[in-house]
Every structure is written in structure tokens, then in C-alpha cells.
Design a protein around this motif. Sequence first.
Motif, PDB file in Angstrom:
ATOM      1  N   TRP A 168       0.842  -1.190   0.000  1.00  0.00           N
ATOM      2  CA  TRP A 168       0.000   0.000   0.000  1.00  0.00           C
ATOM      3  C   TRP A 168       0.882   1.246   0.000  1.00  0.00           C
ATOM      4  N   LYS A 169       0.329   2.341  -0.481  1.00  0.00           N
ATOM      5  CA  LYS A 169       0.987   3.636  -0.343  1.00  0.00           C
ATOM      6  C   LYS A 169      -0.051   4.660   0.087  1.00  0.00           C
ATOM      7  N   TRP A 170       0.419   5.681   0.773  1.00  0.00           N
ATOM      8  CA  TRP A 170      -0.482   6.784   1.109  1.00  0.00           C
ATOM      9  C   TRP A 170      -0.269   7.907   0.113  1.00  0.00           C
ATOM     10  N   ILE A 171      -1.354   8.616  -0.166  1.00  0.00           N
ATOM     11  CA  ILE A 171      -1.348   9.717  -1.125  1.00  0.00           C
ATOM     12  C   ILE A 171      -1.899  10.950  -0.435  1.00  0.00           C
ATOM     13  N   HIS A 172      -1.178  12.045  -0.491  1.00  0.00           N
ATOM     14  CA  HIS A 172      -1.644  13.288   0.115  1.00  0.00           C
ATOM     15  C   HIS A 172      -2.801  13.835  -0.706  1.00  0.00           C
ATOM     16  N   THR A 173      -3.954  13.933  -0.095  1.00  0.00           N
ATOM     17  CA  THR A 173      -5.169  14.409  -0.786  1.00  0.00           C
ATOM     18  C   THR A 173      -5.813  15.536   0.033  1.00  0.00           C
ATOM     19  N   PRO A 174      -5.157  16.689   0.113  1.00  0.00           N
ATOM     20  CA  PRO A 174      -5.665  17.788   0.944  1.00  0.00           C
ATOM     21  C   PRO A 174      -6.881  18.465   0.338  1.00  0.00           C
ATOM     22  N   GLY A 175      -7.453  19.344   1.112  1.00  0.00           N
ATOM     23  CA  GLY A 175      -8.644  20.087   0.709  1.00  0.00           C
ATOM     24  C   GLY A 175      -9.682  20.012   1.804  1.00  0.00           C
ATOM     25  N   HIS A 176     -10.061  18.776   2.136  1.00  0.00           N
ATOM     26  CA  HIS A 176     -10.978  18.582   3.259  1.00  0.00           C
ATOM     27  C   HIS A 176     -10.282  18.969   4.554  1.00  0.00           C
ATOM     28  N   THR A 177      -9.037  18.557   4.697  1.00  0.00           N
ATOM     29  CA  THR A 177      -8.135  19.033   5.754  1.00  0.00           C
ATOM     30  C   THR A 177      -6.744  19.166   5.139  1.00  0.00           C
ATOM     31  N   PRO A 178      -5.834  19.896   5.792  1.00  0.00           N
ATOM     32  CA  PRO A 178      -4.501  20.086   5.214  1.00  0.00           C
ATOM     33  C   PRO A 178      -3.704  18.798   5.050  1.00  0.00           C
ATOM     34  N   GLY A 179      -3.860  17.865   5.993  1.00  0.00           N
ATOM     35  CA  GLY A 179      -3.074  16.641   5.955  1.00  0.00           C
ATOM     36  C   GLY A 179      -3.877  15.407   5.602  1.00  0.00           C
ATOM     37  N   HIS A 180      -4.975  15.573   4.911  1.00  0.00           N
ATOM     38  CA  HIS A 180      -5.805  14.429   4.537  1.00  0.00           C
ATOM     39  C   HIS A 180      -5.022  13.497   3.623  1.00  0.00           C
ATOM     40  N   ILE A 181      -5.175  12.189   3.850  1.00  0.00           N
ATOM     41  CA  ILE A 181      -4.547  11.199   2.977  1.00  0.00           C
ATOM     42  C   ILE A 181      -5.575  10.177   2.509  1.00  0.00           C
ATOM     43  N   SER A 182      -5.255   9.535   1.389  1.00  0.00           N
ATOM     44  CA  SER A 182      -5.972   8.361   0.916  1.00  0.00           C
ATOM     45  C   SER A 182      -4.956   7.231   0.796  1.00  0.00           C
ATOM     46  N   LEU A 183      -5.447   6.002   0.803  1.00  0.00           N
ATOM     47  CA  LEU A 183      -4.584   4.820   0.757  1.00  0.00           C
ATOM     48  C   LEU A 183      -4.881   4.021  -0.502  1.00  0.00           C
ATOM     49  N   TYR A 184      -3.819   3.559  -1.181  1.00  0.00           N
ATOM     50  CA  TYR A 184      -3.984   2.908  -2.480  1.00  0.00           C
ATOM     51  C   TYR A 184      -3.139   1.643  -2.533  1.00  0.00           C
ATOM     52  N   ARG A 185      -3.776   0.546  -2.980  1.00  0.00           N
ATOM     53  CA  ARG A 185      -3.074  -0.732  -3.157  1.00  0.00           C
ATOM     54  C   ARG A 185      -2.858  -0.958  -4.647  1.00  0.00           C
ATOM     55  N   GLU A 186      -1.626  -0.905  -5.054  1.00  0.00           N
ATOM     56  CA  GLU A 186      -1.318  -0.883  -6.476  1.00  0.00           C
ATOM     57  C   GLU A 186      -1.651  -2.189  -7.185  1.00  0.00           C
ATOM     58  N   LYS A 187      -1.592  -3.337  -6.492  1.00  0.00           N
ATOM     59  CA  LYS A 187      -1.748  -4.613  -7.179  1.00  0.00           C
ATOM     60  C   LYS A 187      -3.140  -4.798  -7.775  1.00  0.00           C
ATOM     61  N   ASP A 188      -4.151  -4.183  -7.147  1.00  0.00           N
ATOM     62  CA  ASP A 188      -5.513  -4.364  -7.665  1.00  0.00           C
ATOM     63  C   ASP A 188      -6.303  -3.064  -7.758  1.00  0.00           C
ATOM     64  N   GLY A 189      -5.677  -1.936  -7.439  1.00  0.00           N
ATOM     65  CA  GLY A 189      -6.369  -0.661  -7.588  1.00  0.00           C
ATOM     66  C   GLY A 189      -7.363  -0.349  -6.496  1.00  0.00           C
ATOM     67  N   ALA A 190      -7.251  -1.021  -5.352  1.00  0.00           N
ATOM     68  CA  ALA A 190      -8.165  -0.729  -4.241  1.00  0.00           C
ATOM     69  C   ALA A 190      -7.790   0.609  -3.604  1.00  0.00           C
ATOM     70  N   LEU A 191      -8.796   1.427  -3.375  1.00  0.00           N
ATOM     71  CA  LEU A 191      -8.591   2.767  -2.830  1.00  0.00           C
ATOM     72  C   LEU A 191      -9.423   2.954  -1.570  1.00  0.00           C
ATOM     73  N   ILE A 192      -8.782   3.373  -0.495  1.00  0.00           N
ATOM     74  CA  ILE A 192      -9.476   3.845   0.702  1.00  0.00           C
ATOM     75  C   ILE A 192      -9.352   5.356   0.662  1.00  0.00           C
ATOM     76  N   ALA A 193     -10.428   6.027   0.309  1.00  0.00           N
ATOM     77  CA  ALA A 193     -10.361   7.436  -0.074  1.00  0.00           C
ATOM     78  C   ALA A 193     -10.517   8.398   1.085  1.00  0.00           C
ATOM     79  N   GLY A 194     -10.938   7.916   2.266  1.00  0.00           N
ATOM     80  CA  GLY A 194     -11.254   8.859   3.332  1.00  0.00           C
ATOM     81  C   GLY A 194     -12.375   9.776   2.878  1.00  0.00           C
ATOM     82  N   ASP A 195     -12.227  11.066   3.136  1.00  0.00           N
ATOM     83  CA  ASP A 195     -13.246  12.038   2.724  1.00  0.00           C
ATOM     84  C   ASP A 195     -12.779  12.904   1.554  1.00  0.00           C
ATOM     85  N   ALA A 196     -11.773  12.432   0.793  1.00  0.00           N
ATOM     86  CA  ALA A 196     -11.349  13.185  -0.390  1.00  0.00           C
ATOM     87  C   ALA A 196     -12.505  13.311  -1.370  1.00  0.00           C
TER      88      ALA A 196
END
Length: 280
Positions: free
Chosen positions: A164-192
Motif C-alpha cells: 500500500w501507499k499513502w497519497i496526500h489528498t488535501p482540501g478537506h483538511t490540510p493533511g488528509h490522505i488516501s490509501l492505495y493498493r497498487e496490485k488491484d487498484g483498491a482505494l481507501i479514499a477517506g473524505d477526499a
Amino acid sequence: MTEHESTERYMPITSSTSGMLVNAAEGIHYLTVQIVNVCFVTISQDEWVLVDAGMPKSAKKIIEAAEELYGEGARPHAIILTHGHFDHVGAIFELIEEWNVPVYAHSLELPYLTGAKNYPEPDSTVEGGLIAKFSSMFPNEGINLETHIQSLPSDGSIIEMPGWKWIHTPGHTPGHISLYREKDGALIAGDAFVTVKQESLYKVLTQEQEISGPPRYLTTDWDSALNSVRTLEALKPSIAITGHGIPMAAGTLEKSLLTLVRDFEQIAIPEHGKYVNDEN
């Protein structure tokens, strides 16, 4: 106010899916806690990670779900926070006390998780529904996790979540992140972005699925929010488990994310509000 007070305010809002523990993708289960989702990510037979910490007073339900999945006395190797809003850290103190595991968040989120800053106040003037109207009741105070909170590695990796990797996805909060699993494209998006119109009480209660931007009443940087959605759309995820709403997958997700990027101003950005730029 005590450091725990903002995580102790029970909010009497419950969706039709509350309490459901669902297998969304390989090794990913999510539990709906009233109106927000927490994720259990299996890493190996004996290793798992919790993503987010739910609504206030939800620790017992989260622990019960963990034991249903992993056995009595199960505890994660870590807790990863997509961000620190009250509905994503509501049970964090109780879970730390129960499990005594490290907690990780983006470095830009740490001021709100170490007692240094409060979040901006919710904007109850945005249009969209009753939840937006009474969002002024929602806690915006930061919490102090003291030595339990750590900054995620700067290279996007998560030591306890190989693959997995974390991706900085700010806007909702300054340090908001989403999580992505490259092998199958699964995304845990949080509130992005989310898959329910989170401002509408009716749609939150019924969990009617539709693509939406981050919850309007707590989003303060709309330019960054749009850029974050663009970043996530470019990944072409196969499934998205969002902080609010039921997961969206395959062609529906692909088309919906394209639509959200193209029509972000109409779909996501409120027509008026204290965090909306004049040009919007």
C-alpha cells in the motif's frame, strides 16, 4: 474542555447500514459506525491495520468487529488516520488504551492531533440539507494523542501496510490522505470524495449512492480538494471505500469520478459559504 471531550460527544445520527461489517475487496472489510466507515485491512494471516477510528463512543463496536474478523483479543499492528475530524477519531483514545499500538497520520495533520490547533469551525451556511444546517454542533477541537501519534514516512510508504501507499489528498483538511493498493487498484479514499450526499439527512439515513465531493460543511480548501480528486481519478481505482457511503466499483466508479472531476464546481462546491472563494 478536556483533551477527550471532542471525542466523547455522541451524535444521534445513524444510517440504515450502521453496524454492518462488509467484505469490500480482498483483505478489506469496512464497518459502518452510524454515518462513517472504518476499515480493517488484512496484511497477512496474523497482521492487520485499522484505518480511522469512527464516531464518538464507538470503540466497543470497533473492537467487537475486529474480534469477529481476527479472533478474541485481536489487535492491529497500527491505526492509520486519513484525517483528524471528530467522526474519524471518535474512538481513538479508547482504542489506544485497549490496544496500545502506534497511530499514524500525515505531518500536516499532526497539529490537530497533538493539541496545537483546532480545525476551522464547520460552515452551517452551505446548502445541501439538514446535516449541513446543524453541522455547527459538530466538534472542531483538536485532540492530543501525545506520544502515540507519529508522522507517516515522507516517501508514501506505510511500514505496517506493505503493498500500500499513502497519497496526500488535501482540501478537506490540510493533511488528509488516501490509501492505495497498487496490485488491484483498491482505494481507501477517506473524505477526499464520498459516495453519498453527506449534507442531506435523508440521503445519509438511506445511504443512497451517488458520487460527491468531500463533506461541504467541513471542507475549507476547494482548489486543493479538486486537485485531490483529479489525483485519485488518474489512478483509475477498481474500487473506492470512502469515509461516508457504500463502496463504488468498476465502471460506475470510473464514470462517476470522471463526472466529478469534470463537474466538480456544480457537484461539490457550495454556491456560498465562508470557505468558498468569490470566483466560485
